[in-house]
Scaffold this motif. Structure first.
Motif, PDB file in Angstrom:
ATOM      1  N   LYS A 242     -82.810 -40.340  10.963  1.00 30.78           N
ATOM      2  CA  LYS A 242     -83.215 -39.116  10.265  1.00 30.78           C
ATOM      3  C   LYS A 242     -82.994 -39.222   8.761  1.00 30.78           C
ATOM      4  O   LYS A 242     -83.803 -38.739   7.974  1.00 30.78           O
ATOM      5  N   PHE A 243     -81.882 -39.839   8.366  1.00 33.30           N
ATOM      6  CA  PHE A 243     -81.595 -40.032   6.947  1.00 33.30           C
ATOM      7  C   PHE A 243     -81.029 -41.430   6.725  1.00 33.30           C
ATOM      8  O   PHE A 243     -80.315 -41.966   7.580  1.00 33.30           O
ATOM      9  N   LEU A 244     -81.338 -41.999   5.561  1.00 35.23           N
ATOM     10  CA  LEU A 244     -80.634 -43.185   5.080  1.00 35.23           C
ATOM     11  C   LEU A 244     -79.545 -42.697   4.135  1.00 35.23           C
ATOM     12  O   LEU A 244     -79.766 -41.771   3.343  1.00 35.23           O
ATOM     13  N   LEU A 245     -78.378 -43.325   4.210  1.00 35.25           N
ATOM     14  CA  LEU A 245     -77.267 -42.962   3.335  1.00 35.25           C
ATOM     15  C   LEU A 245     -76.948 -44.130   2.411  1.00 35.25           C
ATOM     16  O   LEU A 245     -76.781 -45.263   2.861  1.00 35.25           O
ATOM     17  N   ASN A 246     -76.888 -43.851   1.111  1.00 39.10           N
ATOM     18  CA  ASN A 246     -76.534 -44.863   0.117  1.00 39.10           C
ATOM     19  C   ASN A 246     -75.394 -44.310  -0.728  1.00 39.10           C
ATOM     20  O   ASN A 246     -75.575 -43.318  -1.438  1.00 39.10           O
ATOM     21  N   LEU A 247     -74.224 -44.940  -0.646  1.00 35.47           N
ATOM     22  CA  LEU A 247     -73.025 -44.436  -1.321  1.00 35.47           C
ATOM     23  C   LEU A 247     -72.534 -45.390  -2.413  1.00 35.47           C
ATOM     24  O   LEU A 247     -71.346 -45.432  -2.725  1.00 35.47           O
ATOM     25  N   SER A 248     -73.449 -46.137  -3.008  1.00 32.25           N
ATOM     26  CA  SER A 248     -73.074 -47.156  -3.985  1.00 32.25           C
ATOM     27  C   SER A 248     -72.424 -46.558  -5.226  1.00 32.25           C
ATOM     28  O   SER A 248     -72.748 -45.448  -5.651  1.00 32.25           O
ATOM     29  N   MET A 249     -71.524 -47.349  -5.806  1.00 36.45           N
ATOM     30  CA  MET A 249     -70.938 -46.987  -7.096  1.00 36.45           C
ATOM     31  C   MET A 249     -71.881 -47.397  -8.226  1.00 36.45           C
ATOM     32  O   MET A 249     -72.080 -46.659  -9.186  1.00 36.45           O
ATOM     33  N   ASN A 250     -72.453 -48.610  -8.110  1.00 33.01           N
ATOM     34  CA  ASN A 250     -73.481 -49.088  -9.040  1.00 33.01           C
ATOM     35  C   ASN A 250     -74.656 -49.606  -8.226  1.00 33.01           C
ATOM     36  O   ASN A 250     -74.468 -50.351  -7.269  1.00 33.01           O
ATOM     37  N   GLU A 251     -75.854 -49.220  -8.607  1.00 31.91           N
ATOM     38  CA  GLU A 251     -77.061 -49.670  -7.909  1.00 31.91           C
ATOM     39  C   GLU A 251     -78.205 -49.614  -8.907  1.00 31.91           C
ATOM     40  O   GLU A 251     -78.578 -48.545  -9.385  1.00 31.91           O
ATOM     41  N   SER A 252     -78.755 -50.784  -9.255  1.00 28.52           N
ATOM     42  CA  SER A 252     -79.833 -50.808 -10.246  1.00 28.52           C
ATOM     43  C   SER A 252     -81.156 -50.363  -9.648  1.00 28.52           C
ATOM     44  O   SER A 252     -81.936 -49.643 -10.279  1.00 28.52           O
ATOM     45  N   PHE A 253     -81.423 -50.807  -8.432  1.00 26.26           N
ATOM     46  CA  PHE A 253     -82.625 -50.406  -7.699  1.00 26.26           C
ATOM     47  C   PHE A 253     -82.357 -50.665  -6.224  1.00 26.26           C
ATOM     48  O   PHE A 253     -82.038 -51.785  -5.836  1.00 26.26           O
ATOM     49  N   GLY A 254     -82.486 -49.630  -5.409  1.00 28.84           N
ATOM     50  CA  GLY A 254     -82.175 -49.772  -3.990  1.00 28.84           C
ATOM     51  C   GLY A 254     -83.396 -50.163  -3.182  1.00 28.84           C
ATOM     52  O   GLY A 254     -84.219 -49.306  -2.841  1.00 28.84           O
ATOM     53  N   LEU A 255     -83.515 -51.449  -2.867  1.00 28.38           N
ATOM     54  CA  LEU A 255     -84.655 -51.876  -2.054  1.00 28.38           C
ATOM     55  C   LEU A 255     -84.624 -51.232  -0.673  1.00 28.38           C
ATOM     56  O   LEU A 255     -85.667 -50.884  -0.118  1.00 28.38           O
ATOM     57  N   VAL A 256     -83.425 -51.071  -0.111  1.00 23.15           N
ATOM     58  CA  VAL A 256     -83.354 -50.444   1.214  1.00 23.15           C
ATOM     59  C   VAL A 256     -83.773 -48.977   1.136  1.00 23.15           C
ATOM     60  O   VAL A 256     -84.298 -48.421   2.110  1.00 23.15           O
ATOM     61  N   ILE A 257     -83.548 -48.345  -0.015  1.00 19.60           N
ATOM     62  CA  ILE A 257     -84.020 -46.970  -0.195  1.00 19.60           C
ATOM     63  C   ILE A 257     -85.542 -46.938  -0.104  1.00 19.60           C
ATOM     64  O   ILE A 257     -86.131 -46.084   0.573  1.00 19.60           O
ATOM     65  N   THR A 258     -86.189 -47.889  -0.771  1.00 20.36           N
ATOM     66  CA  THR A 258     -87.650 -47.939  -0.743  1.00 20.36           C
ATOM     67  C   THR A 258     -88.163 -48.304   0.645  1.00 20.36           C
ATOM     68  O   THR A 258     -89.171 -47.757   1.108  1.00 20.36           O
ATOM     69  N   GLU A 259     -87.482 -49.230   1.325  1.00 22.79           N
ATOM     70  CA  GLU A 259     -87.878 -49.577   2.694  1.00 22.79           C
ATOM     71  C   GLU A 259     -87.829 -48.343   3.595  1.00 22.79           C
ATOM     72  O   GLU A 259     -88.758 -48.078   4.364  1.00 22.79           O
ATOM     73  N   ALA A 260     -86.724 -47.602   3.497  1.00 24.19           N
ATOM     74  CA  ALA A 260     -86.579 -46.401   4.323  1.00 24.19           C
ATOM     75  C   ALA A 260     -87.652 -45.371   3.972  1.00 24.19           C
ATOM     76  O   ALA A 260     -88.272 -44.764   4.860  1.00 24.19           O
ATOM     77  N   MET A 261     -87.882 -45.173   2.681  1.00 24.72           N
ATOM     78  CA  MET A 261     -88.907 -44.217   2.253  1.00 24.72           C
ATOM     79  C   MET A 261     -90.284 -44.610   2.784  1.00 24.72           C
ATOM     80  O   MET A 261     -91.073 -43.750   3.184  1.00 24.72           O
ATOM     81  N   ALA A 262     -90.583 -45.909   2.762  1.00 26.69           N
ATOM     82  CA  ALA A 262     -91.873 -46.373   3.269  1.00 26.69           C
ATOM     83  C   ALA A 262     -92.043 -46.020   4.743  1.00 26.69           C
ATOM     84  O   ALA A 262     -93.164 -45.828   5.220  1.00 26.69           O
ATOM     85  N   CYS A 263     -90.921 -45.916   5.455  1.00 26.06           N
ATOM     86  CA  CYS A 263     -90.940 -45.515   6.863  1.00 26.06           C
ATOM     87  C   CYS A 263     -90.842 -44.000   7.031  1.00 26.06           C
ATOM     88  O   CYS A 263     -90.720 -43.504   8.162  1.00 26.06           O
TER      89      CYS A 263
END
Length: 355
Positions: A242-263
């Motif tokens: 239902k949701f992807l969770l990203n709790l990074s302290m530093n993240e320049s670009f989240g590829l997994v965020i884009t992968e999840a969004m594409a789905c």
């Protein structure tokens, strides 16, 4: 024919098959779709875990292999595209100094190659003068570079396999999915604390790292823990979540965020350079303060509230259920510009412009 060498210190290995996979995907797309114009090669340092002398001489041996294969080679490279600037840039600079002074060097900065070297030392600064074009995976990362610079902003790109039909939320069995290296920077301690606080939520965690054994040792009843997953497996897991969770302290670009969004999976993420670029809070996901005190006090309640509203509203089609459908559609639309094929076409235009 343009001879192009892609050079990276983050390549896949037996125990880390996903390491640097996005660079490998770029290489394959370039090789397959532009083979008539580019003779593309890929040289990388794998991430196989080593100990003793093998660990100590890992980078020197990488340099020697590069020296033998490219600097002493008959074939001349026209372009070297470096991924992860330092210390990989040393190899490209050596090629320029000792083999082909006319070679064009491009660098894609992915985040850790800037964040970990602040403030940069003299060698880091000096070698940047060898670079003909700078590429950053986000505008915010570009602003973090040690000197103001004109450069391109271009992500690594996401495989087209993720861009398929969305799954209706009523068929999803996972509340929260987490994908990434289980280390401090990716927020593993934050994740473990959240899992402890929300025993009724169903988590799926995909990744390796120093917190893997700790997470496995807790034997949480509400967590499915997976060390590695292929792109096809990841796609299946995204569609179950239902949701992807990203709790990074530093993240320049989240590829997994884009992968999840594409789905069609909205992301709940902390405010990092990548998070602020990719997520419009309340539109395609939710952004949270990147603050330990706020997260410790509010994270569990925030996520439980969203999931309670969603789960309770699936049958009755309540307002938040409808809002979730909109979040999902917007997430998928947000991922469109980051398709691997689109990114590679931009790269090809850049390659041609500097030759």
């Amino acid at each position: 024919m343009i001879n192009l060498l892609i050079l990276s210190n983050m390549g896949p290995s037996t125990n880390k098959p996903q390491s640097g996979l996005f660079v490998h995907n770029q290489f394959k797309e370039l090789r397959d779709s532009h083979h008539e114009a580019f003779a593309t090669e890929y040289f990388y340092l794998d991430q196989e875990e080593k100990a003793g002398l093998a660990k100590l001489f890992r980078y020197p041996l990488f340099f020697v292999r590069f020296l033998w294969r490219y600097i002493f080679a008959i074939k001349t490279q026209n372009i070297i595209h470096v991924h992860f600037y330092f210390p990989t840039i040393i190899l490209a600079a050596a090629y320029k100094w000792f083999r082909n002074p006319k070679v064009k060097i491009l660098v894609t900065y992915h985040g850790s190659d800037i964040y970990k070297y602040m403030p940069p030392n003299a060698i880091y600064r000096l070698l940047s003068k060898c670079v003909d074009e700078h590429i950053f995976v986000s505008e915010n990362l570009k602003q973090q570079f040690f000197t103001p610079i004109e450069g391109y902003v271009l992500s690594a790109g996401v495989s087209s396999c993720y861009y398929e039909q969305q799954t209706d939320v009523k068929h999803k069995s996972v509340d929260i999915m987490f994908v990434g290296r289980l280390d401090e920077n990716k927020g593993s301690e934050r994740l473990i604390s959240l899992i402890k606080s929300t025993p009724k939520l169903r988590f799926l965690v995909v990744g390796q790292g120093e917190y893997f054994d700790e997470l496995a040792g807790h034997q949480f009843n509400n967590v499915t823990l997976i060390a590695n997953a292929s792109p096809e497996q990841l796609k299946h897991y995204y569609h179950q979540s239902k949701f992807l969770l990203n709790l990074s302290m530093n993240e320049s670009f989240g590829l997994v965020i884009t992968e999840a969004m594409a789905c069609g999976v909205p992301t709940i993420a902390t405010e990092t350079d990548g998070g602020k670029l990719q997520i419009k809070s309340g539109v395609n996901g939710f952004l949270l303060p990147n603050n330990e005190q706020w997260l410790a006090t509010n994270l569990a309640n925030f996520i439980e509230e969203k999931l309670t509203l969603l789960n309770d509203g699936i049958d009755d089609k309540t307002d938040f259920y409808i809002d979730y459908q909109t979040l999902s559609s917007n997430a998928r639309a947000s991922a469109e510009p980051y398709k691997l094929a689109n990114v590679v076409e931009e790269l090809v235009r850049l390659y041609r412009s500097i030759i």
